[in-house]
Design an enzyme around this catalytic site. Structure first.
Site, short mmCIF file in Angstrom:
data_model
loop_
_atom_site.label_atom_id
_atom_site.label_comp_id
_atom_site.label_asym_id
_atom_site.label_seq_id
_atom_site.Cartn_x
_atom_site.Cartn_y
_atom_site.Cartn_z
CE LYS A 73 139.16 -50.37 21.95
NZ LYS A 73 139.01 -50.71 20.53
N GLY A 74 139.73 -56.33 25.22
CA GLY A 74 138.87 -57.47 25.51
C GLY A 74 138.88 -57.95 26.95
CD GLU A 100 145.84 -61.02 26.27
OE1 GLU A 100 144.66 -60.62 26.09
OE2 GLU A 100 146.76 -60.69 25.52
CG ASP A 101 140.39 -60.93 25.20
OD1 ASP A 101 141.63 -61.03 25.05
OD2 ASP A 101 139.66 -60.37 24.36
CG ASP A 116 143.51 -66.78 19.05
OD1 ASP A 116 142.93 -67.81 19.41
OD2 ASP A 116 142.92 -65.78 18.63
CG PHE A 129 135.38 -65.36 14.96
CD1 PHE A 129 136.64 -64.83 14.76
CD2 PHE A 129 134.37 -64.52 15.38
CE1 PHE A 129 136.89 -63.48 14.96
CE2 PHE A 129 134.60 -63.17 15.60
CZ PHE A 129 135.87 -62.65 15.38
CB VAL A 130 134.05 -67.46 20.53
CG1 VAL A 130 133.95 -68.94 20.22
CG2 VAL A 130 135.43 -67.13 21.09
CG ASP A 147 136.31 -57.23 18.79
OD1 ASP A 147 137.27 -57.94 19.18
OD2 ASP A 147 136.38 -56.47 17.81
NE ARG A 181 135.84 -54.68 22.14
CZ ARG A 181 136.98 -55.27 21.80
NH1 ARG A 181 137.36 -56.37 22.41
NH2 ARG A 181 137.73 -54.78 20.83
#
Ligand code: PRP
Length: 184
Positions: free
Chosen positions: A46-47, A102-103, A106, A155-156, A162, A168
């Site tokens: 969803k990001g 993509e958001d 990684d 971690f963001v 989210d 979000r």
């Protein structure tokens, strides 16, 4: 404008203004690349929808949009990187100029799987645009054509990203307070 921090947020990494400005730059590059063509943006739920929406608004060539959803998990031996499509595209991409949006990238497992899968469907071209690129976590090498920002191994949240499905909707990207952030 100074962002009002919501509870749990430690500090802002990228402000709304920085994000807007960077997305305009990306949209300019993308518009030049696809000049005279139609680009199909494929958002990974969803990001990415928050990033995709703003990006699409600034692209100066005709744009189509479609979405897919993925789920990723570890296999029986505990190895990460098993990805499958949970919600497929609505339309064929055969002969289309596809830009996968993509958001965040990684490990690269998700992107590698998606590129392999989509390449097999006969697009005219296939490229990648990610809002954030967290290269310190990369395990498999994947091609990234456009990236908004490179980020460190933190971690963001915000602008699509989210924590437990929250945050979000923040207009900025922020680092969570240590007591809130999951261990990497
Ligand atoms: C995020 C992101 C990518 C994936 C990247 O999705 O949207 O799809 O993780 O990680 P990787 O490079 O390690 O494979 P997430 O599972 O957080 O889903 P969401 O977009 O619904 O939050």
């Amino acid at each position: 404008m100074i962002a009002t921090l919501v509870p749990g947020v430690d500090r802002v990494l990228f402000t709304e203004e920085q994000i807007e400005s960077r997305i305009r730059e990306l949209a300019g590059e993308i518009s030049r690349r696809y000049q005279g063509r139609t680009v199909k943006l494929i958002g990974v739920l969803k990001g990415s929808i928050f990033f995709l929406t703003v990006l699409a608004r600034h692209i100066q060539v005709p744009v189509k949009v479609d979405f897919l959803g993925i789920s990723s998990f570890s296999n029986k031996s505990g190895s990460p990187g098993v990805v499958r499509i949970a919600k497929d595209l609505d339309e064929s991409i055969e002969g289309e100029d596809v830009l996968l949006v993509e958001d965040i990238v990684d490990t690269g497992f998700t992107l590698r799987y998606l590129l392999q899968t989509l390449a097999g469907r006969g697009p005219n071209s296939l490229a990648v645009c990610t809002f954030l690129d967290r290269t310190p976590r990369r395990i498999v090498q994947v091609p990234v054509d456009y990236r908004g920002f490179e980020i460190p191994d933190r971690f963001v949240v915000g602008f699509g990203l989210d924590y437990n499905q929250l945050y979000r909707n923040l207009g900025y990207v922020a680092v969570l307070k240590p007591e809130k952030a999951p261990s990497a």
